[in-house]
Design a protein around this motif. Structure first.
Motif, PDB file in Angstrom:
ATOM      1  N   GLU A  29       0.965  -1.273  -0.032  1.00 55.44           N
ATOM      2  CA  GLU A  29      -0.027   0.081   0.057  1.00 55.44           C
ATOM      3  C   GLU A  29       0.866   1.267  -0.151  1.00 55.44           C
ATOM      4  O   GLU A  29       0.530   2.340  -0.864  1.00 55.44           O
ATOM      5  CB  GLU A  29      -0.793   0.213   1.254  1.00 55.44           C
ATOM      6  N   GLN A  30       1.944   1.417   0.695  1.00 60.58           N
ATOM      7  CA  GLN A  30       2.756   2.391   0.847  1.00 60.58           C
ATOM      8  C   GLN A  30       3.693   2.649  -0.484  1.00 60.58           C
ATOM      9  O   GLN A  30       3.902   3.668  -0.980  1.00 60.58           O
ATOM     10  CB  GLN A  30       3.892   2.262   2.077  1.00 60.58           C
ATOM     11  N   ALA A  31       4.017   1.375  -1.036  1.00 62.45           N
ATOM     12  CA  ALA A  31       4.626   1.335  -2.415  1.00 62.45           C
ATOM     13  C   ALA A  31       3.671   2.252  -3.460  1.00 62.45           C
ATOM     14  O   ALA A  31       4.239   2.886  -4.088  1.00 62.45           O
ATOM     15  CB  ALA A  31       5.127   0.113  -2.642  1.00 62.45           C
ATOM     16  N   LYS A  32       2.529   1.665  -3.367  1.00 58.82           N
ATOM     17  CA  LYS A  32       1.700   2.236  -4.487  1.00 58.82           C
ATOM     18  C   LYS A  32       1.186   3.752  -4.041  1.00 58.82           C
ATOM     19  O   LYS A  32       1.446   4.496  -5.118  1.00 58.82           O
ATOM     20  CB  LYS A  32       0.236   1.726  -4.268  1.00 58.82           C
ATOM     21  N   ARG A  33       1.310   4.273  -3.010  1.00 60.02           N
ATOM     22  CA  ARG A  33       1.129   5.589  -2.692  1.00 60.02           C
ATOM     23  C   ARG A  33       2.505   6.309  -3.111  1.00 60.02           C
ATOM     24  O   ARG A  33       2.463   7.462  -3.783  1.00 60.02           O
ATOM     25  CB  ARG A  33       0.924   6.139  -1.331  1.00 60.02           C
ATOM     26  N   GLU A  34       3.435   5.739  -3.017  1.00 57.41           N
ATOM     27  CA  GLU A  34       4.961   6.454  -3.382  1.00 57.41           C
ATOM     28  C   GLU A  34       5.160   6.421  -4.804  1.00 57.41           C
ATOM     29  O   GLU A  34       6.184   6.758  -5.276  1.00 57.41           O
ATOM     30  CB  GLU A  34       5.935   5.952  -2.335  1.00 57.41           C
ATOM     31  N   GLY A  35       4.544   5.475  -5.570  1.00 55.35           N
ATOM     32  CA  GLY A  35       4.730   5.048  -7.107  1.00 55.35           C
ATOM     33  C   GLY A  35       5.890   4.113  -7.296  1.00 55.35           C
ATOM     34  O   GLY A  35       6.782   4.445  -8.196  1.00 55.35           O
ATOM     35  N   TRP A  36       6.197   3.507  -6.305  1.00 57.91           N
ATOM     36  CA  TRP A  36       7.291   2.359  -6.493  1.00 57.91           C
ATOM     37  C   TRP A  36       6.814   1.183  -6.810  1.00 57.91           C
ATOM     38  O   TRP A  36       5.770   0.637  -6.750  1.00 57.91           O
ATOM     39  CB  TRP A  36       7.993   2.124  -4.776  1.00 57.91           C
ATOM     40  N   LYS A  37       7.893   0.313  -7.566  1.00 57.55           N
ATOM     41  CA  LYS A  37       7.677  -0.895  -8.205  1.00 57.55           C
ATOM     42  C   LYS A  37       8.004  -2.014  -7.362  1.00 57.55           C
ATOM     43  O   LYS A  37       9.482  -2.047  -6.901  1.00 57.55           O
ATOM     44  CB  LYS A  37       8.049  -0.759  -9.544  1.00 57.55           C
ATOM     45  N   VAL A  38       7.320  -2.882  -6.920  1.00 57.19           N
ATOM     46  CA  VAL A  38       7.778  -3.915  -6.177  1.00 57.19           C
ATOM     47  C   VAL A  38       8.373  -5.038  -6.984  1.00 57.19           C
ATOM     48  O   VAL A  38       7.592  -5.704  -7.835  1.00 57.19           O
ATOM     49  CB  VAL A  38       6.618  -4.482  -5.122  1.00 57.19           C
ATOM     50  N   VAL A  39       9.662  -5.426  -6.753  1.00 54.47           N
ATOM     51  CA  VAL A  39      10.457  -6.382  -7.613  1.00 54.47           C
ATOM     52  C   VAL A  39      10.692  -7.643  -7.060  1.00 54.47           C
ATOM     53  O   VAL A  39      10.998  -8.522  -7.744  1.00 54.47           O
ATOM     54  CB  VAL A  39      11.505  -5.760  -8.534  1.00 54.47           C
ATOM     55  N   ALA A  40      10.658  -7.690  -5.554  1.00 59.16           N
ATOM     56  CA  ALA A  40      11.189  -8.662  -5.014  1.00 59.16           C
ATOM     57  C   ALA A  40      10.570  -8.776  -3.591  1.00 59.16           C
ATOM     58  O   ALA A  40      10.295  -7.806  -3.026  1.00 59.16           O
ATOM     59  CB  ALA A  40      12.371  -9.044  -4.970  1.00 59.16           C
TER      60      ALA A  40
END
Length: 565
Positions: A29-40
């Motif tokens: 959820e935080q990654a989505k808000r920050e615009g980050w891409k989860v790769v692992a």
């Protein structure tokens, strides 16, 4: 777009497996808000946070960070990474050197200040928790209850107190197992050896502690430590607690036991739990004294030898094949016995296995290295590996594309439905009648967007050059095994290629057959970066000398490759 790796951990049985997913969810959820891409994503389930050394998830994260596979690490809190102050500082230094910051939802970006203060607080928390646990267990033992664990010969008493809560620590004699205990005492006092007693019990179908087969050490144990059936004073109605203390070895992360002085031990009389009478107990003590006296000169000679030869007192280095060799007759492990020979542990310990064949360590290692070099990735096996890898890769790629296409179609449909609902409101339809529908559509739209954001990219197809690359790397590793400065790293790299080695007696006298099992998926991942032309910065010791790539990811969907040595 910033590439991030997620890390999650839970440590005890009182926590749920879903705790891992809960941590991943809030981090996503935080990654989505920050615009980050989860790769692992990395996880360690049911593993204490007091040490990182024994946690495979955190070790793999560190290796991948050094290879530049992501730009930052995101976790729920710093204590999810580790509660050990030294480990936190070490991880922070390694990640900082790799240019990968740590961010947690609780503390934000981790700095030297967090490492110092939070590390100290977490270390104090562990110390305080240990003291409280120790105090609680001592009170239970002084009341005549068990401090933990279940000795052979007893069973747990299950009852509730006046508040309806389970009463813990009560034990009672198990009549069937108690008779086995008395038999062991009688036979040991009569001069029968522990190994013979164990073999007889196994042959007659008597299960040992925890339902496992009997072995000699289960019976004789260690007299000073009070371990083993014949040394357990609970059998004469004496409950002894705090006999040992445990300290963590900082070099391995494992707990090591130390014997406490007699003054620190808590002794409680529990006559209702007596199984063995005093006469039989003393007879066993007399038998142990005879054994000690008989072998006193041998024991002293061995100790004197180790005092004069300090090198022999050092810890024996790990064998190239330690923990990988199994018996083809009983399924148990082979271990080093005597003068550098591997033997079936079950046959040595209790004769429960008929496999008496042994093999010199050097001979087996040479056969394994030769097999890895010449047969593991022969042209025929390499061709099969390429075919299997291509099929699995294509299947995964099709699955990813299929799911992504389905979600995109549904997302477009959801967007149209939302647009229709808004147009209906503009046309005069009361908003309250469409409120619930709009909320459901918006929720589903957010879910689909999140799913599409996590769709991985297609996996690369491995080129046919893998066989040649594999042969070249194994040849370099084999050369490095003969050099002291790089042997440890080369041995560890070779071990990753081996799933197990099964030894069986051959048809001729003294002959032993060896079967090596390897995982094609692991082998392909081992050679893949070079096969597809990728280059990455490596910090593995002795890598330039041996061509080592220890960041190996286990393959999925591949059958193991098997051949005789």
């Amino acid at each position: 777009m910033t590439r991030i790796a997620l890390y999650a951990r839970y440590s005890s049985e009182s926590q749920r497996d879903s705790s891992i997913e809960d941590q991943f969810r809030i981090c996503r959820e935080q990654a989505k808000r920050e615009g980050w891409k989860v790769v692992a994503c990395y996880k360690d389930a049911g593993i204490s946070g007091s040490s990182m050394i024994l946690r495979p998830g955190i070790q793999m994260l560190l290796q991948d960070a050094q290879e530049g596979q992501f730009d930052l690490v995101l976790a729920e809190a710093l204590d999810r990474v580790s509660r050990d102050q030294a480990d936190v500082a070490t991880l922070f230094k390694h990640l900082k050197f790799a240019g990968v910051p740590i961010i947690t939802r609780a503390e934000g970006e981790i700095t030297e200040l967090h490492v110092g203060l939070k590390g100290t607080m977490n270390a104090l928390f562990l110390k305080d928790l240990a003291a409280k646990t120790h105090r609680g267990l001592r009170g239970r033992v002084e009341d005549g209850k068990s401090g933990g664990g279940l000795c052979y010969g007893y069973k747990v008493v299950k009852k509730l107190d006046h508040r309806g809560e389970l009463v813990r620590g009560d034990r009672e004699i198990d009549v069937y197992e108690a008779e086995v205990v008395r038999r062991i005492f009688r036979e040991f006092a009569a001069g029968i050896g522990p190994r013979t007693i164990a073999k007889t019990l196994n042959d007659e179908g008597f299960a040992g502690p925890a339902g496992k087969p009997w072995i000699d050490t289960t019976i004789r144990g260690h007299q000073k430590r009070g371990s083993g059936i014949v040394n357990n004073e609970l059998y004469i109605g004496r409950l002894i607690w705090n006999r040992l203390r445990y300290v963590k070895d900082p070099s391995t992360g494992r707990r090591v036991s130390r014997v406490n002085p007699d003054s620190d031990r808590i002794v409680t009389e529990v006559p209702e739990l007596r199984i063995v009478d005093d006469q039989l107990w003393q007879a066993v003590r007399a038998r142990q004294s005879e054994i000690v006296e008989k072998y006193a000169k041998v024991t002293e000679a061995v100790r004197e030898h180790h005092r004069k030869n300090k090198l022999n007192g050092a810890r024996r280095p790990k064998s190239l094949l330690s923990g990988l060799i199994f018996c083809g007759c009983c399924g148990g492990r082979y271990s080093l016995r005597g003068a550098g020979r591997f033997a079936c542990s079950s046959h040595i310990a209790n004769k429960s296995c008929s496999n008496s064949r042994t093999i010199p360590r050097e001979e087996l290692e040479n056969r394994v290295v030769a097999g890895l070099k010449d047969r593991m990735m022969s042209p025929e096996i390499a061709a099969e590996a390429m075919r299997t890898h291509a099929e699995e890769t294509n299947r995964l790629n099709r699955e990813r594309r299929s799911n992504g296409d389905t979600w995109r179609v549904e997302l477009e449909k959801t967007g149209r439905e939302l647009e229709k609902a808004i147009n209906a409101i503009l046309a005069g339809v009361p908003p309250l009648t469409l409120k619930e529908k709009i909320e459901k559509l918006e929720t589903r739209k957010a879910e689909l967007s999140a799913l599409l954001a996590d769709v991985p990219e297609d996996a690369p197809v491995l080129l046919p050059s893998a066989s040649a690359i594999y042969a070249k790397k194994v040849a370099k590793l084999t050369e490095t095994l003969n050099r002291p400065d790089g042997r440890a790293e080369a041995a560890e790299a070779l071990r990753t290629l081996i799933e197990k080695i099964v030894l069986r007696p051959g048809p001729n006298r003294g002959e032993i057959e060896a079967m090596l099992y390897g995982e094609l998926g692991t082998i392909l991942n081992w050679v893949e970066p070079q096969a597809v032309g990728k280059t990455a910065k490596k910090n593995t010791p002795a890598e330039n000398a041996a061509g080592v790539s220890v960041s190996v990811v286990a393959g999925t969907g591949f059958e193991p490759v098997t051949f005789r040595l």
